[in-house]
Write a protein that holds these residues in place. Structure first.
Motif, PDB file in Angstrom:
ATOM      1  N   GLY A 423       0.816  -1.216   0.000  1.00  0.00           N
ATOM      2  CA  GLY A 423       0.000   0.000   0.000  1.00  0.00           C
ATOM      3  C   GLY A 423       0.845   1.259   0.000  1.00  0.00           C
ATOM      4  O   GLY A 423       0.556   2.219  -0.725  1.00  0.00           O
ATOM      5  N   ALA A 424       1.905   1.256   0.818  1.00  0.00           N
ATOM      6  CA  ALA A 424       2.775   2.438   0.864  1.00  0.00           C
ATOM      7  C   ALA A 424       3.475   2.656  -0.470  1.00  0.00           C
ATOM      8  O   ALA A 424       3.625   3.798  -0.926  1.00  0.00           O
ATOM      9  CB  ALA A 424       3.810   2.263   1.978  1.00  0.00           C
ATOM     10  N   ALA A 425       3.902   1.565  -1.104  1.00  0.00           N
ATOM     11  CA  ALA A 425       4.574   1.703  -2.405  1.00  0.00           C
ATOM     12  C   ALA A 425       3.616   2.198  -3.464  1.00  0.00           C
ATOM     13  O   ALA A 425       3.952   3.058  -4.286  1.00  0.00           O
ATOM     14  CB  ALA A 425       5.169   0.351  -2.808  1.00  0.00           C
ATOM     15  N   CYS A 426       2.388   1.655  -3.444  1.00  0.00           N
ATOM     16  CA  CYS A 426       1.377   2.063  -4.430  1.00  0.00           C
ATOM     17  C   CYS A 426       1.040   3.543  -4.298  1.00  0.00           C
ATOM     18  O   CYS A 426       0.854   4.239  -5.298  1.00  0.00           O
ATOM     19  CB  CYS A 426       0.127   1.199  -4.244  1.00  0.00           C
ATOM     20  SG  CYS A 426      -1.228   1.606  -5.341  1.00  0.00           S
ATOM     21  N   GLY A 427       0.954   4.042  -3.071  1.00  0.00           N
ATOM     22  CA  GLY A 427       0.603   5.445  -2.870  1.00  0.00           C
ATOM     23  C   GLY A 427       1.762   6.397  -3.024  1.00  0.00           C
ATOM     24  O   GLY A 427       1.591   7.522  -3.507  1.00  0.00           O
ATOM     25  N   SER A 428       2.962   5.961  -2.638  1.00  0.00           N
ATOM     26  CA  SER A 428       4.100   6.890  -2.652  1.00  0.00           C
ATOM     27  C   SER A 428       4.699   7.078  -4.037  1.00  0.00           C
ATOM     28  O   SER A 428       5.283   8.124  -4.321  1.00  0.00           O
ATOM     29  CB  SER A 428       5.188   6.387  -1.689  1.00  0.00           C
ATOM     30  OG  SER A 428       5.704   5.135  -2.101  1.00  0.00           O
ATOM     31  N   ALA A 429       4.584   6.078  -4.915  1.00  0.00           N
ATOM     32  CA  ALA A 429       5.214   6.211  -6.238  1.00  0.00           C
ATOM     33  C   ALA A 429       4.645   7.391  -7.031  1.00  0.00           C
ATOM     34  O   ALA A 429       5.411   8.250  -7.509  1.00  0.00           O
ATOM     35  CB  ALA A 429       5.084   4.897  -7.016  1.00  0.00           C
ATOM     36  N   PRO A 430       3.301   7.511  -7.192  1.00  0.00           N
ATOM     37  CA  PRO A 430       2.801   8.703  -7.909  1.00  0.00           C
ATOM     38  C   PRO A 430       3.098  10.006  -7.172  1.00  0.00           C
ATOM     39  O   PRO A 430       3.400  11.025  -7.803  1.00  0.00           O
ATOM     40  CB  PRO A 430       1.284   8.447  -7.987  1.00  0.00           C
ATOM     41  CG  PRO A 430       1.107   6.990  -7.762  1.00  0.00           C
ATOM     42  CD  PRO A 430       2.222   6.590  -6.841  1.00  0.00           C
ATOM     43  N   LEU A 431       3.028   9.981  -5.828  1.00  0.00           N
ATOM     44  CA  LEU A 431       3.282  11.215  -5.076  1.00  0.00           C
ATOM     45  C   LEU A 431       4.713  11.704  -5.279  1.00  0.00           C
ATOM     46  O   LEU A 431       4.944  12.896  -5.535  1.00  0.00           O
ATOM     47  CB  LEU A 431       3.018  10.970  -3.589  1.00  0.00           C
ATOM     48  CG  LEU A 431       3.310  12.159  -2.661  1.00  0.00           C
ATOM     49  CD1 LEU A 431       2.437  13.352  -3.021  1.00  0.00           C
ATOM     50  CD2 LEU A 431       3.117  11.774  -1.198  1.00  0.00           C
ATOM     51  N   LEU A 432       5.691  10.797  -5.194  1.00  0.00           N
ATOM     52  CA  LEU A 432       7.079  11.209  -5.386  1.00  0.00           C
ATOM     53  C   LEU A 432       7.338  11.614  -6.832  1.00  0.00           C
ATOM     54  O   LEU A 432       8.221  12.424  -7.108  1.00  0.00           O
ATOM     55  CB  LEU A 432       8.014  10.063  -4.979  1.00  0.00           C
ATOM     56  CG  LEU A 432       8.051   9.801  -3.466  1.00  0.00           C
ATOM     57  CD1 LEU A 432       8.825   8.538  -3.161  1.00  0.00           C
ATOM     58  CD2 LEU A 432       8.671  10.984  -2.743  1.00  0.00           C
ATOM     59  N   GLY A 433       6.568  11.031  -7.775  1.00  0.00           N
ATOM     60  CA  GLY A 433       6.696  11.453  -9.168  1.00  0.00           C
ATOM     61  C   GLY A 433       6.338  12.907  -9.363  1.00  0.00           C
ATOM     62  O   GLY A 433       6.835  13.567 -10.273  1.00  0.00           O
ATOM     63  N   VAL A 434       5.452  13.429  -8.503  1.00  0.00           N
ATOM     64  CA  VAL A 434       5.057  14.839  -8.576  1.00  0.00           C
ATOM     65  C   VAL A 434       5.966  15.707  -7.706  1.00  0.00           C
ATOM     66  O   VAL A 434       6.335  16.816  -8.087  1.00  0.00           O
ATOM     67  CB  VAL A 434       3.587  14.992  -8.126  1.00  0.00           C
ATOM     68  CG1 VAL A 434       3.170  16.446  -8.181  1.00  0.00           C
ATOM     69  CG2 VAL A 434       2.682  14.148  -9.013  1.00  0.00           C
ATOM     70  N   LEU A 435       6.317  15.184  -6.522  1.00  0.00           N
ATOM     71  CA  LEU A 435       7.138  15.976  -5.595  1.00  0.00           C
ATOM     72  C   LEU A 435       8.593  16.086  -6.041  1.00  0.00           C
ATOM     73  O   LEU A 435       9.221  17.134  -5.907  1.00  0.00           O
ATOM     74  CB  LEU A 435       7.090  15.337  -4.205  1.00  0.00           C
ATOM     75  CG  LEU A 435       5.797  15.476  -3.406  1.00  0.00           C
ATOM     76  CD1 LEU A 435       5.922  14.709  -2.097  1.00  0.00           C
ATOM     77  CD2 LEU A 435       5.482  16.936  -3.136  1.00  0.00           C
ATOM     78  N   MET A 436       9.178  14.988  -6.551  1.00  0.00           N
ATOM     79  CA  MET A 436      10.611  14.952  -6.853  1.00  0.00           C
ATOM     80  C   MET A 436      10.838  14.428  -8.275  1.00  0.00           C
ATOM     81  O   MET A 436      11.502  13.406  -8.468  1.00  0.00           O
ATOM     82  CB  MET A 436      11.344  14.071  -5.833  1.00  0.00           C
ATOM     83  CG  MET A 436      11.130  14.473  -4.391  1.00  0.00           C
ATOM     84  SD  MET A 436      11.821  13.291  -3.211  1.00  0.00           S
ATOM     85  CE  MET A 436      13.571  13.547  -3.497  1.00  0.00           C
ATOM     86  N   PRO A 437      10.283  15.103  -9.289  1.00  0.00           N
ATOM     87  CA  PRO A 437      10.472  14.593 -10.657  1.00  0.00           C
ATOM     88  C   PRO A 437      11.914  14.785 -11.115  1.00  0.00           C
ATOM     89  O   PRO A 437      12.543  15.795 -10.817  1.00  0.00           O
ATOM     90  CB  PRO A 437       9.510  15.457 -11.480  1.00  0.00           C
ATOM     91  CG  PRO A 437       9.414  16.734 -10.709  1.00  0.00           C
ATOM     92  CD  PRO A 437       9.523  16.358  -9.262  1.00  0.00           C
TER      93      PRO A 437
END
Length: 559
Positions: A423-437
Motif C-alpha cells: 500500500g505504501a509503495a502504491c501510494g508513494s510512487a505517484p506522489l514522489l513522481g510529482v514531488l521529486m520529478p
C-alpha cells in the motif's frame, strides 16, 4: 583553444549551470562516505580498528565505479558523444579530444578524497612512502575513472538491442539482489540459529580483523593495487613489490582509455540508438468498440501498455520482477530460510523505486491531464491500479508462496508487513513522481533505454525509506497491543495501514498536481527543475489562467 579544452570548458559550464539537485545530493553523500574511508585509515593507525578494514573500504569505494553504470543504466553522460557526430573530424579523434573532459565529475572529487587515505597511511613512514602513496592515489583514481566510463559505454551498447537489454537487466538485477540480500549468507554464518531464537555469535579467530584470505583477495584485485603498493612501501618490502601494482594500474589506465575511445568512436559512427517498438496495431481494434470502466480504467490500461512499451519503464519492470527471485536464490540455501517471506517487502520497495518518476517520463503529455476536468483524480487512481496489477499482486503472490514453502515461524508478521509495504509503495510512487520529478528527455523523443531519462535517485531513496517505515508499522502496533491471533491480526493491521497509505497519499498527490501542475509542466518543457521549486504560490483563479497560458502551445502542436 584546442578541442580538448573546449570540451572540458563545456562540461564544466554544464556542471556549474545545470541542475544541481542530484549532483549536490551525490556530492554530500559521497563526501560523507569518503570521509569514512579516511577515518578507517586513521583508526587503523591508532590501533582502535584493525587496518585490514581499510582494504574493505577501498574495495567497496572502487567497485561503485563498476556497479554504478550497471545499476543506473538510463543516466546519460554530461557530454553526450552523439551531440558531436556532425563535427568535421574523424570519430576516433573526437573521442580522444573528449577523453580529458571525462575527469571533470563529482565522482572524481569524491574518489580523490577517499583515496587520500593512502597518504594518511604513509604519512608516518617517511617522504618515500608519501611519494609512493601520492602516485598510487593518482593512478588508482584514473584507473577507476576509466573503469567506470568503459562500464557505462558497454552497458549503453548492450541497451541498443532487445537481447542486450535483457542481458543488462539480468546483470543489474543480480547486483541489486546482492546489494539487498548479499549480507544474509554472511549473517547466517555469524548468527546461524537466529531463526530458532538463538543469538550465539560465531566470531572470527582474530577479533576485529578481516579474514586474511578475504584481505588478500581484495588486495589482488585492481581496486586494491594502489593500497597494496602503499602497504608494501610502508613495510620496507622489495622495490618490485611496490612497483608491480603501480605498473599494473598504469597499464590498466592505458588499456581502459583506449577501450573507451574505441567504444565512443563506434557510437559516433552510428545514428542514435532506437529500440524497436513492441506495439502492434491490429485492424480489429476498432474505435467503434464500446469501452467500459470510465476514465480510471482508461488510465490504468494506458499505464499498463506504457510499462510494456516505454523501453526505460520496461527495463525497470524487469528489474522489479526478477530481482526478488535472485534474492530468494541467495537466502534459501542458508540457515536463514525463515527470512524468505520478508523478501516480499523488498519486492514492494523495488516496485516503488522503479515507478517514482512516471510523471517525468510522460513528459509534456501532462498538459492533457491539466486541461481535462476531473482527469487528475482518474489519473492518480488509474496509476495506482496499474501499479497494483503489475507489482502489488505479484508481490503478494510471491510472499504467500514463500510463507508456504519456508514454513517460517515469522510468516504471519512478514505477510502483514508486506501488505502494508504494498500500500505504501502504491501510494508513494505517484506522489514522489510529482514531488521529486527527475526531468529527462520528453517522452516523444525517448526512443531507447539509453535516452536521457533523468536521475531519480533522490526519489528512489525516499521511496525506499518510506515503504520500509510503513512496513514496520503493523509489527510495532501488534507488539504494543500484545495480540496472539498472528495471521488474522497481522493481516488486518497490514490492510489498514495499506488502505490508509493508498487513500491518504492519493489525496496528497491530487492536491499537489492541482497546485503545482502548471509549474511541473513548465519544468518538463524547459528541462529546468528549478522552475518547479522557484514558482511562487498562486491563487486558484491565477492557477487556472496560468495553466491555460502554459498549456496553450502544447494543445496546438504536441501530444
Amino acid at each position: 583553444m584546442s578541442m580538448s579544452a573546449t570540451f572540458a570548458s563545456m562540461r564544466w559550464t554544464i556542471i556549474r549551470h545545470g541542475p544541481h539537485d542530484e549532483r549536490g545530493f551525490g556530492l554530500v553523500v559521497g563526501l560523507v562516505a569518503a570521509s569514512g574511508v579516511i577515518v578507517l585509515a586513521a583508526l587503523g593507525l591508532s590501533g582502535a580498528l584493525h587496518p585490514s578494514w581499510l582494504t574493505v573500504g577501498i574495495f567497496f569505494f572502487g567497485v561503485t565505479w563498476l556497479l554504478g553504470p550497471i545499476l543506473v543504466p538510463g543516466s546519460s553522460p554530461t557530454l553526450d558523444p552523439q551531440w558531436f557526430r556532425t563535427l568535421p573530424r574523424r570519430p576516433r579523434r573526437i573521442a580522444r579530444e573528449l577523453a580529458p573532459s571525462e575527469a571533470i565529475s563529482v565522482g572524481t572529487v569524491i574518489t580523490a578524497v577517499a583515496l587520500s587515505s593512502f597518504i594518511v597511511v604513509a604519512a608516518l613512514h617517511g617522504p618515500v612512502a608519501v611519494i609512493v602513496a601520492t602516485l598510487a592515489v593518482a593512478l588508482q583514481l584514473v584507473f577507476l575513472l576509466w573503469l567506470g566510463r568503459c562500464a557505462a559505454a558497454v552497458v549503453a551498447g548492450l541497451l541498443r538491442s532487445t537481447a542486450g537489454t535483457w542481458m543488462a537487466a539480468v546483470q543489474m538485477s543480480v547486483l541489486l539482489a546482492i546489494s539487498f540480500a548479499g549480507w544474509v549468507p554472511i549473517a547466517a554464518v555469524v548468527l546461524p540459529n537466529l531463526g530458532e531464537g538463538g543469538t550465539e555469535l560465531i566470531t572470527p579467530s582474530i577479533a576485529g580483523a578481516v579474514p586474511i584470505g578475504i584481505e588478500r583477495v581484495l588486495l589482488s584485485l585492481p581496486t586494491g593495487w594502489g593500497l597494496a603498493a602503499v602497504l608494501a612501501a610502508t613495510s620496507s618490502a622489495p622495490l618490485i613489490t611496490v612497483a608491480m601494482p603501480l605498473l599494473g594500474l598504469l597499464v590498466g589506465v592505458l588499456v581502459l582509455r583506449s577501450l573507451w575511445i574505441g567504444l565512443t568512436a563506434r557510437v559516433l559512427r552510428h545514428p542514435p540508438a532506437r529500440t524497436k517498438s513492441n506495439v502492434i496495431a491490429r485492424s480489429t481494434a476498432s474505435s467503434r468498440r464500446p469501452r467500459t470502466g470510465g476514465p480510471t480504467r482508461a488510465v490504468m490500461t494506458r499505464e499498463i501498455k506504457t510499462w510494456f512499451r516505454d523501453p526505460h519503464r520496461r527495463l525497470g519492470m524487469i528489474h522489479a520482477w526478477i530481482t526478488p527471485l535472485f534474492m530468494v536464490a541467495l537466502v534459501a540455501p542458508t540457515s536463514w530460510s525463515w527470512a524468505l517471506p520478508f523478501i516480499g517487502i523488498m519486492a514492494a520497495v523495488l516496485g516503488a523505486m522503479v515507478a517514482v518518476n512516471t510523471y517525468a517520463l510522460d513528459g509534456t503529455a501532462l498538459w492533457q491531464l491539466l486541461t481535462t476536468p476531473g482527469a487528475i483524480s482518474a489519473d492518480v487512481r488509474g496509476r495506482q491500479l496499474a501499479w497494483l496489477l503489475l507489482f502489488g499482486i505479484p508481490t503478494l503472490a510471491l510472499t504467500l508462496a514463500l510463507c508456504l514453502i519456508s514454513q517460517s515461524p515469522l510468516s504471519a508478521i512478514a505477510f502483514g508487513m508486506t501488505v502494508a509495504a504494498i500500500g505504501a509503495a502504491c501510494g508513494s510512487a505517484p506522489l514522489l513522481g510529482v514531488l521529486m520529478p527527475a526531468i529527462g528527455a520528453d517522452a516523444r523523443d525517448r526512443v531507447s533505454s539509453t535516452s536521457r531519462t533523468g536521475n531519480p535517485a533522490g526519489a528512489q531513496y525516499t521511496a525506499f525509506a518510506a515503504v520500509v517505515a510503513a512496513a514496520l508499522v503493523p509489527a510495532l502496533l501488534i507488539n504494543l497491543i500484545g495480540a496472539e491471533l498472528l495471521w488474522v491480526v497481522n493481516t488486518i493491521a497490514g490492510v489498514v495501514v495499506s488502505a490508509g497509505a493508498v487513500t491518504g497519499l492519493a489525496v496528497l498527490t491530487r492536491s499537489r498536481l492541482r497546485r503545482s501542475g502548471p509549474a511541473l509542466l513548465g519544468a518538463m518543457e524547459s528541462g529546468d527543475i528549478s522552475q518547479l521549486r522557484n514558482r511562487p504560490s498562486t491563487s486558484k483563479s491565477a492557477r487556472r489562467s496560468q495553466c491555460a497560458s502554459q498549456t496553450g502551445p502544447f494543445i496546438g502542436g504536441r501530444s
